[in-house]
Design a protein around this motif. Structure first.
Motif: not given
Ligand code: NDP
Length: 221
Positions: A9-16, A53-55, A142-144, A171-175, A179-182
């Motif tokens: 999940g390195a393309n966006r969010g916390i992974g990036l 990652v689900t495949k 489902g999430y919980r 690890l829990h990241p915090g809030l 994109e995940m939470i708007g």
């Molecule tokens: P984002 O929605 O910003 O990013 C989610 C990432 O997961 C994207 O890169 C997405 O890829 C990837 N992903 C989702 N499904 C798949 C899949 N089937 N195969 C490959 N990649 C996939 O979320 P966050 O960065 O916020 O979340 C990162 C982690 O942190 C998650 O596990 C989340 O549950 C956890 N988390 C986040 C919180 C928050 O407040 N944001 C709080 C608690 C936990 P793609 O772009 O292709 O969709």
């Protein structure tokens, strides 16, 4: 010493943010994604794309791409959040969260375990919402459920990988404003990645299998 880090999940969010942070430290980063974003493509990370990652074929492609690579740190970060309420439960969204949040990190870890270096670490990015004791507001079935299952898998992985010298952090990241939470959170993705990395740096075999908030607090199961 420079490390080799694999992040899903390195393309966006916390992974990036994780990818950018480890690159700044001089580490080699493999950014795993379905499709690279411009930010990941321009980051300097080695990109492994086409990985859902689900495949099974996605995980096989990932393992094949990393043939001959010694992994020092695997961060299972990819995840999804859907919403369900009692009275309108949708088994499909619950199933999808199990596939992505619980099963995929376990199967990715198994598939890459032959690549782990001595003293490698595995980080599972879970959620406080997977804590049963901490749940005082209900909903989000489902999430919980999927994050609680991930936590259970993390504990077993910590026991099974300990003899090999591999430590596991849950690890829990915090809030975090992704994109995940708007986009609105208490932390930016960079701040979250920084704090989570501090926890990963501190992780030892003795503390392996612990469920931490990124602020260092140990969370209840
Ligand atoms: P984002 O929605 O910003 O990013 C989610 C990432 O997961 C994207 O890169 C997405 O890829 C990837 N992903 C989702 N499904 C798949 C899949 N089937 N195969 C490959 N990649 C996939 O979320 P966050 O960065 O916020 O979340 C990162 C982690 O942190 C998650 O596990 C989340 O549950 C956890 N988390 C986040 C919180 C928050 O407040 N944001 C709080 C608690 C936990 P793609 O772009 O292709 O969709």
């Amino acid at each position: 010493m420079s490390k080799t880090v694999v992040i899903t999940g390195a393309n966006r969010g916390i992974g990036l943010s994780f990818a950018q942070l480890f690159l700044k430290r001089g580490d080699t980063v493999y950014g795993v994604c379905r499709q690279a974003s411009d930010a990941l493509a321009n980051s300097g990370a080695k990109i492994i794309d086409g990985v859902d990652v689900t495949k099974a074929d996605g995980i096989a492609r990932l393992a094949e791409s990393l043939k001959g690579v010694n992994i020092d740190l695997l961060i299972n970060n990819a995840g999804i959040l859907r919403n369900e309420s009692l009275g309108s439960l949708d088994p499909e969204t619950i199933r999808a969260q199990f596939e992505t949040n619980s099963l995929a990190p376990l199967l990715v870890t198994e598939a890459l375990s032959d690549h782990f270096s001595d003293n490698a670490k595995v980080a599972l990015i879970t959620s406080r919402m997977g804590s049963i004791e901490d749940n005082t507001s209900g909903g989000r079935y489902g999430y919980r459920m999927s994050k609680a299952a991930l936590n259970a898998a993390g504990k077993s992985l910590s026991e099974d990988l300990k003899p090999r010298g591999v430590a596991v952090a849950i690890l829990h990241p915090g809030l975090v404003g992704t994109e995940m939470i708007g986009g609105h959170g208490d932390l930016t993705p960079d701040q979250a990645a920084q704090r989570l990395t501090e926890r990963i740096d501190e992780l030892t075999l003795e503390t392996s299998g612990t469920f931490w908030h990124s602020n260092g607090q140990v969370l209840p199961w």
